[in-house]
Scaffold this active site. Structure first.
Site, mmCIF file in Angstrom:
data_model
loop_
_atom_site.group_PDB
_atom_site.id
_atom_site.type_symbol
_atom_site.label_atom_id
_atom_site.label_comp_id
_atom_site.label_asym_id
_atom_site.label_seq_id
_atom_site.Cartn_x
_atom_site.Cartn_y
_atom_site.Cartn_z
ATOM 1 N N HIS A 183 0.816 -1.214 0.000
ATOM 2 C CA HIS A 183 0.000 0.000 0.000
ATOM 3 C C HIS A 183 0.846 1.259 0.000
ATOM 4 O O HIS A 183 0.470 2.272 -0.565
ATOM 5 C CB HIS A 183 -0.967 -0.017 1.182
ATOM 6 C CG HIS A 183 -2.265 -0.634 0.806
ATOM 7 N ND1 HIS A 183 -2.964 -1.465 1.625
ATOM 8 C CD2 HIS A 183 -2.972 -0.542 -0.341
ATOM 9 C CE1 HIS A 183 -4.054 -1.859 0.987
ATOM 10 N NE2 HIS A 183 -4.078 -1.318 -0.194
ATOM 11 N N CYS A 479 -2.420 -3.360 -20.811
ATOM 12 C CA CYS A 479 -3.205 -2.743 -19.737
ATOM 13 C C CYS A 479 -2.604 -3.005 -18.366
ATOM 14 O O CYS A 479 -3.156 -2.604 -17.355
ATOM 15 C CB CYS A 479 -4.654 -3.222 -19.784
ATOM 16 S SG CYS A 479 -4.829 -4.987 -19.482
#
Ligand code: PEP
Ligand code: MG
Length: 553
Positions: A183, A479
């Protein structure tokens, strides 16, 4: 001194180090002295205060940062932890030790689940640390305050710390722990803060020591020479230069449409503002993860229509539900798997629950008709021609004009010459393609160094897809995160990618870099990269070639 780690973002910063205080020590395992009921009350109060503090921080930020902090606030109220800690107090432990052990047990459970769940263990540690600090009456180590800008160096940074960083003061962050998908890394990227994570040895940096933090190179240079500082500053200002949101193109005018990766409808307007020419990947899992049962066609239609509306008249590629691995859903009959990343993921799970897939396709068509987007759909985790034909036939039967596959299982890249003629487009998912090509769980910090799409093995797989797409006259997009790395984006185009999709915040830097190279140059760089022996060497040979070119011009 030079310290290497995993660079996050494209930024380069120069500044003086300020270290974060050492993490709170493990509470001693001595028996409780007070009465169990009083100890339990102390525990509950500390957890409630921790939850409230994290919720208050969540209210101050948006996007991923808010989601992470809200999830952490919920962790502090999790009945599993509370009940376990209360039982440990009953059995004679102090509140500090009981909560520490209860969070430890919870952590081991998450780690056992692997994937994204294991990655969230670090978030749990932060909740534990805050609660133990409160119980012990000591302050939680916070980001140090300073009047002057600084480079923050820490063993690890909790999401709560990263989310609250004052960007006027913090120039860059360097942490000893963490991987590219932790994170801290995700939030740093979102906040456009240069970061180096997994920088073993940064514990040796002292307060006030000047460092260059070079995120693209994954390098921290301590006590740099004047020439090194000047060079870093020059490269840093080029990286930060704004670029108008024009359509993506190479220097010779070759068009490379630049598209947005979206995970949520609310991100769509900002993506348009940043110049996204369409959507290259709409991840649809999150809608499902929020519900216990499969969401209704009506609820899905409303959600998709919200995401589509800002892109009326433009192309929107939606990836159908990609669950399994770290995203298990009861209504898809997921069971425990020893190696979930290799299990019933993506199309494999949907094929066994075709009703869920049919509902999703129906909702997508309804949202298309309400909003006037050019709808394209693609399937995740497609391995071969049989799976491709199955998905293409089903999606076309709903009247969807553009149907493709994600090339993220290496077999699909190896067989791309068979698959390309069957589809309208291919989109390469470099995140999974890298994890499977290098056999390294993308969520596991210990093998994070393998998760590098510059690896020539990954680039050669991309080249196979690019060649197959060119022969079949089928567009090939990328992507995965690789498309958002400006230099790698040029290499990907050189390998045959015809469009790139990325987190909208990265569009500007990629647009600027593409505009600096012709197709012939991109192909030369790609040829150098695929001939390298490692990811580091591939990056280095491309950078060296560019330096040679700029010295010549
Ligand atoms: C990928 O694998 O590269 C990809 C784009 O999909 P996700 O990251 O959602 O697995
Ligand atoms: Mg994927």
């Amino acid at each position: 001194m030079r310290i290497t780690g995993i660079g996050v973002g494209r930024g380069i910063a120069v500044g003086a180090v300020l270290r974060m205080a050492e993490p709170i020590a493990e509470p001693v395992d001595s028996p409780r002295t007070g009465d169990a009921a009083a100890e339990r009350a102390r525990l509950l109060a500390a957890l409630a205060e921790t939850a409230a503090e994290l919720a208050a921080r969540a209210a101050l930020v948006d996007g991923d940062a808010r989601d992470v902090l809200e999830a952490q606030s919920l962790m502090a109220q999790d009945p599993t932890v509370i009940d376990d800690a209360a039982a440990r107090i009953e059995a004679g432990q102090s509140a500090e030790r009981a909560v520490f052990d209860a969070f430890g047990a919870y952590r081991r459970m998450l780690e056992g689940m692997g994937g994204l769940m294991a990655e969230r263990a670090a978030d749990l540690d932060d909740v534990c640390r805050r609660t133990v600090a409160r119980l012990s009456g000591v302050g939680v180590p916070e980001v140090p305050a300073s009047d002057r800008p600084f480079v923050l160096v820490a063993h690890d940074l909790a999401p709560a710390d990263t989310a609250a960083l004052d960007l006027d003061k913090v120039l860059a962050i360097v942490t000893e722990a963490g991987g590219p998908t932790s994170h801290t890394a995700i939030l740093a990227k979102q906040r456009r803060l240069p970061a180096i994570v997994g920088a073993a040895g940064c514990g040796g940096l002292a307060d006030g020591q000047v460092v260059v933090v070079d995120a693209p190179a994954g390098l921290v240079v301590a006590d740099p020479s004047i020439a090194e500082v000047d060079g870093a500053r020059a490269r840093g200002s080029v990286a930060a230069a704004p670029c108008a949101p024009t359509p993506g193109a190479l220097a010779d005018g070759t068009r490379v449409p630049l598209l947005a990766n979206l995970g949520d409808a609310t991100d769509a307007p900002a993506a348009v503002a940043l110049g996204a020419e369409g959507v290259g990947l709409l991840r649809t899992e999150f809608l499902y993860l929020e519900s216990q049962a499969a969401p209704s066609v009506e609820a899905q239609t409303a959600h998709y229509a919200e995401a589509f509306r800002p892109f009326a008249g433009r192309r929107v590629i939606v990836r159908v539900l990609d669950t399994g691995a770290d995203k298990q859903l009861a209504f898809l009959g997921h069971e425990h798997e020893e190696n979930p990343a290799l299990g019933r993921r993506g199309l494999r799970a949907l094929r066994e629950h075709e009703g869920v897939l049919r509902d999703q396709l129906e909702a997508l068509v309804a949202a298309r008709d309400q909003t006037g987007v050019e709808l394209a759909v693609m399937a995740p985790m497609v391995a071969d021609a049989d799976e491709t034909e199955y998905f293409v036939a089903l999606a076309r039967s709903f009247g969807i004009a553009s149907v493709g596959i994600t090339a993220e299982v290496p077999s699909s890249a190896v067989l791309a010459d068979q698959l390309a003629p069957l589809v309208d487009f291919i989109s390469i998912g470099t995140n999974d393609l890298t994890q499977y090509a290098l056999a390294a769980d993308r969520m596991l910090g210990t093998v994070a160094a393998y998760q590098d799409p510059w690896h020539p093995a990954v680039l050669r797989l991309v080249r196979l897809v690019g060649q197959a797409g060119a022969e079949a006259g089928v567009p090939v997009g990328v992507c995965g995160e690789a498309a958002g790395d400006p230099l790698l984006a040029v290499v990907l185009v050189g390998l045959g990618a015809t469009e790139l999709s990325m987190s909208p915040a990265l569009l500007g830097e990629v647009r600027a870099e593409l505009g600096a190279h012709t197709l012939a140059e991109a192909r030369e760089l790609a040829a150098l990269a695929v001939g390298a022996r490692s990811a580091a060497e591939a990056r280095a040979v491309v950078e060296a070639e560019l330096s040679r070119r700029s010295a010549r011009s």
